[in-house]
Design an enzyme around this catalytic site. Structure first.
Site, PDB file in Angstrom:
ATOM      1  CG  HIS A   1      -3.015 -45.276  -0.627  1.00  0.00           C
ATOM      2  ND1 HIS A   1      -4.348 -45.496  -0.908  1.00  0.00           N
ATOM      3  CD2 HIS A   1      -2.319 -46.010  -1.527  1.00  0.00           C
ATOM      4  CE1 HIS A   1      -4.439 -46.342  -1.917  1.00  0.00           C
ATOM      5  NE2 HIS A   1      -3.221 -46.683  -2.312  1.00  0.00           N
TER       6      HIS A   1
ATOM      7  CE1 TYR B   1      11.065 -38.173 -14.576  1.00  0.00           C
ATOM      8  CE2 TYR B   1      13.179 -38.428 -15.693  1.00  0.00           C
ATOM      9  CZ  TYR B   1      12.200 -38.903 -14.838  1.00  0.00           C
ATOM     10  OH  TYR B   1      12.365 -40.129 -14.233  1.00  0.00           O
TER      11      TYR B   1
ATOM     12  CE  LYS C   1      -3.618  -0.039   2.716  1.00  0.00           C
ATOM     13  NZ  LYS C   1      -4.825  -0.056   1.863  1.00  0.00           N
TER      14      LYS C   1
ATOM     15  NE  ARG D   1      -5.968  -4.548  -2.887  1.00  0.00           N
ATOM     16  CZ  ARG D   1      -6.474  -4.669  -1.677  1.00  0.00           C
ATOM     17  NH1 ARG D   1      -5.694  -4.560  -0.615  1.00  0.00           N
ATOM     18  NH2 ARG D   1      -7.757  -4.908  -1.486  1.00  0.00           N
TER      19      ARG D   1
ATOM     20  N   GLY E   1      -8.241  -7.665   4.405  1.00  0.00           N
ATOM     21  CA  GLY E   1      -9.072  -7.894   5.577  1.00  0.00           C
ATOM     22  C   GLY E   1      -8.393  -8.595   6.733  1.00  0.00           C
TER      23      GLY E   1
ATOM     24  NE  ARG F   1      -7.042   3.725   4.597  1.00  0.00           N
ATOM     25  CZ  ARG F   1      -8.283   3.380   4.273  1.00  0.00           C
ATOM     26  NH1 ARG F   1      -8.582   2.095   4.110  1.00  0.00           N
ATOM     27  NH2 ARG F   1      -9.223   4.275   4.093  1.00  0.00           N
TER      28      ARG F   1
ATOM     29  CB  CYS G   1       8.421 -40.026  -9.913  1.00  0.00           C
ATOM     30  SG  CYS G   1       9.220 -41.165  -8.762  1.00  0.00           S
TER      31      CYS G   1
ATOM     32  CB  SER H   1      12.911 -41.862 -10.852  1.00  0.00           C
ATOM     33  OG  SER H   1      11.702 -41.167 -10.631  1.00  0.00           O
TER      34      SER H   1
ATOM     35  CG  MET I   1      -2.684  -7.469   9.257  1.00  0.00           C
ATOM     36  SD  MET I   1      -1.025  -7.053   8.730  1.00  0.00           S
ATOM     37  CE  MET I   1      -1.239  -6.861   6.974  1.00  0.00           C
TER      38      MET I   1
END
Length: 890
Positions: A470, A866, A27, A354, A106, A97, A846, A779, A108
């Site tokens: 699981h 990957y 802000k 903002r 909302g 503020r 994985c 992996s 604080m």
């Protein structure tokens, strides 16, 4: 050198320049920046975030140097407004503020109209020419200050207001007169004396100011702010800034107004102004719903069929100024803006801007549109969309307009929403689903044996287990919504009932679960199906152009594989074969194999399983033709495949011809006290190599069949689980290679394949250099590697991990986002040592972390090849991988 804590803005001054959000908060930084580009910002000053930490360290006190800087800030406001703070004749009023680096709407506290007391209220009445406005402002201030700063019961003031309206026969606050408000102020002050240990409401405006500043800093540590930070991964040590700013009033007659607006539609993303306003009101009136707001634009009003005039119609001149500001701010910040404004007697003031919160659908559209408009680049568009938000687009969601009766809340383990009949076991789930019923499988916890019921169910609800239990892992892989760890759920599976919050739900009753929020509801709540519009494909295409990491899927069924391909998976990174063994058509053969007394008996049973396994792999290879498919050989301990209930033993005895007592004896022999670290993984293969031999043969036969049929050879990557030593992998690789050689000789062909291992034990990571002498890929199974490194069971950790995160022991749940300092260091070490031995070794992860953006950023930094994620998280991984690549460029 003295540290500066206070930064002024407004009236041609901007100490914070273009605004450092780390220092000034969001802000404060944006107020400074709006002031620097000449927008009408009420003057004020920001006390920096650095003071927030010091405020707590020094026992909630402010050093004199900061008080002196703030006094200069007040003088700055006085000079510009030509009003004096505390002046009985013409008082300056201010707002106080909060403002964290990242918007926490909302969470604080705020105090408005500060500077009013028994004297200044009279001056405000005279200078404004409106006594009603003055006394209304004073009662608002007393009520807000008493709540936020003095921490008095807010309800006592609300009750007094309601009684005052009843006595006068009023329905609305706006009907009260100046005399009514003045009488209420007297009552409010009396309430303060009663509730505040006999002390009167503070009349000294400087005491008011420092009380409010302290309270706003203090609200950084309130419970709701802590929860919000935890949910949104906001570090606790960032702190908040405090902004003190001259009050401007939207409640000074019919030429005054207040409103909130977005430069684009935050719900759909359309390039149209979106917002609401109220004439003759303060900002809190819009938020509190005391009055119904009016539309900002004429077109929005007409589309809604509303009668009250829009701002465009009621205040056309000011609206024209506001529209120019909207365009200026969006161009300046190059993003959709969320704006708060006030009009005081025809004069427009900007209170805040903002980057606006938006739905995933809107985020995609806005990013793509802005790139096409030339406002941002394609790479910036890719960086703008939160990968995790894509979950909103990929799963059904509850209709936000539909009523809901929430009875419990657990962990949001797998996104999406579903309604169905409650069932308590997997067999019933499957039977009811075959009859056409939608069912929700409710279990204390799930096991691999429940896989058929989980697949048949529309959703899964468990009393135990965490985000990587699981139930959670399998549900995400299947795209099923799941709520896990509902500790308040008391399940009586025999009686087929569960109880929670004084309510009783029986089998056949309908419930709804929301896997995005963790809520459990009675009855059916309508859902909205996802729409993967053109913007989704466009952004994903841009993301794929910049990412380096490949993205695969954790998939073991044809449906999983098809879903993964639709979402852009580049192969399978984890195919768990144990789930295939629980199929009703083959579980008997599996049990015969386990119960066999010798290798010969096991091979007889395995011969029955071979064609079934080959068929499984054939279907997967056909879908993934030409792509790598990593298949994990059998991993769980054998006892998981054996019956547990008395009636199950009788059924198996009948099917296998083995007596019930002999069955029970064998089950007891196989029972393990700690199966997670027991006779499982490669230990099964070392003990019973014929199991892995059968699986390897099934893999290679299927691969040869698909290559011959399609002309596109799949690339099998055979993964040996739970390896801790080089010798284990060496033994298993010999079994796999022997099977490959035999199949290739029989078929008269050869195929490319790799043999590697899942690194899921700390020893394997440490000895990766030796293991890489045999293994052609690693992996990283980060679910189990996290368990074995931290010594924490992921299925039981839900009981204490939230407390650990709250207390700063772990920054995040390590089963949701990778523990980079511990587990991450082992991965880095294993990658380094593996590459040193085998320069071209393929490396990936994985575990469930493969779909977590923060963990993917770590994988990019570590140079893995990957990541593999659940099918529905593949788009999330693609976008996160692109963002990680862009961040690495910088």
């Amino acid at each position: 050198m003295t540290t500066q804590y206070v930064y002024r803005f407004g009236g041609g001054v901007s100490d914070g320049g273009k605004g450092d959000k780390n220092l000034l908060g969001g802000k404060g930084a944006n107020l400074a920046e709006m002031a620097s580009i000449g927008l009408p910002v009420p003057p004020g000053f920001t006390i920096s975030t650095e003071m927030c930490a010091r405020y707590y360290e020094e026992g909630e006190s402010f050093p004199q140097s900061v008080r002196d800087e703030a006094a200069n800030g007040i003088a700055h406001i006085e000079a510009i407004t030509n009003k004096k703070f505390g002046d009985p004749a013409d008082p300056l009023l201010v707002s106080v503020r909060s403002g964290a680096r990242i918007s926490m709407p909302g969470m604080m506290d705020t105090v408005l109209n500060l500077g009013l007391n028994d004297e200044t209220v009279e001056g405000l009445a005279k200078t404004s020419g409106d006594a009603r406005f003055a006394w209304d402002s004073y009662r608002r201030f007393i009520q807000m200050y008493s709540d936020v700063v003095l921490e008095l019961d807010h309800g006592a003031f609300e009750e007094a207001l309601e009684i005052a309206k009843e006595d006068k026969g009023y329905n609305l606050d706006t009907e009260l007169t100046a005399d009514d408000w003045q009488a209420l102020v007297t009552q409010y002050k009396a309430i303060v004396v009663e509730l505040w240990d006999g002390k009167p409401f503070p009349q000294d405006v400087h005491e008011q100011l420092w009380g409010a500043i302290g309270a706003v800093f203090g609200s950084w540590q309130c419970e709701r702010a802590k929860v919000y930070r935890r949910l949104n991964d906001i570090p606790a040590d960032w702190g908040t800034a405090v902004n003190v700013q001259a009050m401007v009033f939207g409640n000074m007659g019919d030429t005054s107004a207040t409103g909130v607006a977005f430069t684009r539609d935050p719900s759909k993303g359309d390039n149209a102004y979106y917002g609401e306003f109220l004439i003759n009101a303060q900002g809190e009136d819009v938020v509190a719903g005391i009055r119904t707001p009016q539309y900002l634009t004429k077109s929005a009003r007409e589309a809604a069929g509303a009668k009250p005039a829009s701002m465009e119609e009621a205040l056309p001149t000011v609206y024209g100024e506001l529209a120019k500001v909207f365009d200026l701010l969006e161009t300046h910040y190059r993003d959709m803006q969320d704006i708060e404004f006030t009009v005081q007697q025809g004069k427009l003031w900007m209170l805040q801007t903002r980057s606006g919160k938006r739905t995933a659908k809107a985020a995609l559209k806005i990013a793509v549109d802005m790139a096409n408009e030339g406002l941002i680049t394609q790479e910036e568009a890719v960086a703008r969309v939160d990968p995790a938000a894509l979950d909103q687009l990929l799963h059904p969601t509850l209709d936000p307009k539909a009523p809901r009766d929430v009875i419990a809340k657990g962990l949001p383990a797998s996104p999406g929403a579903a309604s169905g009949l409650v069932v308590f076991d997997a067999d019933t789930a499957e039977k009811r689903a075959e009859m056409g019923d939608a069912v929700i499988l409710v279990r204390t916890e799930t096991s691999p044996e429940d896989i058929h019921g989980m697949h048949a169910a529309k959703g899964i609800l468990t009393a135990r287990g965490g985000m990587t239990s699981h139930a959670a892992v399998v549900a995400r892989g299947m795209g099923r919504p799941c709520v896990s760890g509902v500790g308040s759920l008391a399940i009586d599976a025999k009686a087929k009932v569960f109880r929670v919050s004084g309510r009783e739900v029986r089998e056949g009753d309908i419930i709804t679960i929301d896997g995005a929020t963790g809520e459990v509801m009675i009855g059916a709540v309508p859902t909205v199906q996802p729409e993967l519009a053109g913007d989704f494909g466009t952004l994903m295409g841009w993301a794929d152009k910049v990412r380096r990491l490949k993205v695969r899927a954790n998939a073991e069924t044809p449906l999983d594989c098809k879903t993964a391909r639709i979402f852009g998976a580049e192969g399978v990174g984890l195919c768990r074969t144990e789930h295939m063994f629980f199929d009703a058509a083959r579980i008997t053969a599996v049990r015969q194999m386990i119960l066999a007394e010798d290798e010969k008996g096991r091979r007889v049973a395995l011969d029955k399983l071979l064609p079934e396994q080959r068929a499984d792999f054939t279907e997967i290879f056909e879908i993934m033709a030409g792509l790598p498919v990593t298949i994990r050989l059998l991993d769980p301990p054998l006892h998981e495949f054996l019956p547990h209930a008395e009636e199950d033993f009788a059924e198996v005895a009948s099917a296998t011809g083995i007596g019930v007592e002999a069955l029970k004896r064998r089950a007891a022999e196989l029972h393990e006290f700690n199966p997670m670290l027991g006779h499982r993984g490669c230990r099964l293969g070392v003990t019973y190599p014929e199991i892995y031999e059968m699986q390897a043969r099934a893999i290679f036969e299927a691969a040869c069949d698909v290559a011959a049929k399609s002309g596109k050879a799949p690339i099998p990557e055979v993964m040996v689980p739970l390896v801790a030593t080089r010798r284990e992998l060496e033994l298993m690789k010999a079994v796999i290679d022997k099977a490959a050689k035999a199949v290739f000789a029989e078929r008269g062909t050869t195929l490319e394949y790799l043999v590697g291992t899942m690194i899921e034990l700390p020893r394997a990571a440490l000895k990766a250099g030796e293991i890489a002498e045999v293994g052609e890929f690693f992996s990283f199974g980060t679910n189990d590697l996290t368990q074995t490194t931290l010594g924490v069971s992921r299925d039981d950790a839900g009981r204490f991990l939230t407390t650990y995160v709250d207390k700063g022991i772990y920054p995040k749940d390590p089963f949701v986002s990778l523990d980079v300092e511990g587990v991450g260091e082992l991965i880095e070490l294993a990658a380094e040592r593996g590459r040193k031995t085998r320069s071209g070794i393929k490396l990936g992860i994985c575990g469930e972390h493969g779909g977590d953006p923060a963990s993917i950023a770590f994988c990019e930094k570590t140079g893995l090849d990957y990541v593999s994620a659940s099918p529905y998280r593949v788009p999330i991984a693609r976008l996160a991988a692109a963002q990680a690549a862009l961040a690495a460029k910088k």
